[in-house]
Design a protein around this motif. Structure first.
Motif, short mmCIF file in Angstrom:
data_model
loop_
_atom_site.label_atom_id
_atom_site.label_comp_id
_atom_site.label_asym_id
_atom_site.label_seq_id
_atom_site.Cartn_x
_atom_site.Cartn_y
_atom_site.Cartn_z
N ASP A 24 -3.14 -4.59 -1.83
CA ASP A 24 -3.84 -5.88 -1.88
C ASP A 24 -2.92 -6.84 -2.62
O ASP A 24 -1.77 -6.54 -2.86
CB ASP A 24 -5.23 -5.76 -2.50
CG ASP A 24 -5.22 -5.27 -3.94
OD1 ASP A 24 -4.25 -5.53 -4.67
OD2 ASP A 24 -6.20 -4.63 -4.35
N TRP A 25 -3.41 -7.99 -3.00
CA TRP A 25 -2.54 -9.00 -3.61
C TRP A 25 -2.05 -8.61 -5.00
O TRP A 25 -1.07 -9.15 -5.50
CB TRP A 25 -3.22 -10.37 -3.63
CG TRP A 25 -4.44 -10.43 -4.50
CD1 TRP A 25 -5.69 -10.01 -4.18
CD2 TRP A 25 -4.51 -10.94 -5.82
NE1 TRP A 25 -6.55 -10.21 -5.23
CE2 TRP A 25 -5.84 -10.81 -6.27
CE3 TRP A 25 -3.60 -11.51 -6.68
CZ2 TRP A 25 -6.26 -11.21 -7.51
CZ3 TRP A 25 -4.03 -11.91 -7.93
CH2 TRP A 25 -5.34 -11.76 -8.33
N LEU A 26 -2.67 -7.62 -5.62
CA LEU A 26 -2.24 -7.15 -6.95
C LEU A 26 -1.50 -5.81 -6.94
O LEU A 26 -0.68 -5.56 -7.80
CB LEU A 26 -3.45 -6.99 -7.86
CG LEU A 26 -3.96 -8.22 -8.59
CD1 LEU A 26 -5.17 -7.86 -9.43
CD2 LEU A 26 -2.89 -8.82 -9.47
N LEU A 27 -1.84 -4.97 -6.00
CA LEU A 27 -1.34 -3.59 -6.02
C LEU A 27 -0.43 -3.29 -4.85
O LEU A 27 -0.60 -3.82 -3.75
CB LEU A 27 -2.51 -2.61 -5.96
CG LEU A 27 -3.50 -2.66 -7.12
CD1 LEU A 27 -4.68 -1.75 -6.83
CD2 LEU A 27 -2.83 -2.24 -8.41
N SER A 28 0.52 -2.43 -5.10
CA SER A 28 1.35 -1.90 -4.02
C SER A 28 1.51 -0.41 -4.27
O SER A 28 1.27 0.09 -5.38
CB SER A 28 2.71 -2.59 -3.98
OG SER A 28 3.38 -2.44 -5.19
#
Length: 68
Positions: A24-28
């Protein structure tokens, strides 16, 4: 921090590649996969953790496992 070089596959000797994807926009998440036999690591939060897991080798000596 410099990126550590991936070692060859411990099973077939093939070349390994680091894969990353955004969750998501915070996690990879990151994993390493052999290009030849396609064995893979678990997924990790950082490239460094995935690389370290791939490069770690374990050899069994009797009933004790040691890192080689």
């Amino acid at each position: 921090m410099s990126e550590e070089k991936l070692r060859r596959c411990p099973f077939c000797g093939g070349e390994a590649k680091l894969y990353s994807r955004a969750v998501d926009w915070l996690l990879s998440e990151h994993l390493v996969r052999c290009k030849k036999c396609h064995c893979i690591t678990d997924t990790y939060d950082t490239k460094e953790e995935a690389t370290e897991a791939w490069n770690k080798r374990v050899a069994d000596v009797g009933k004790t496992s040691i890192i080689v």
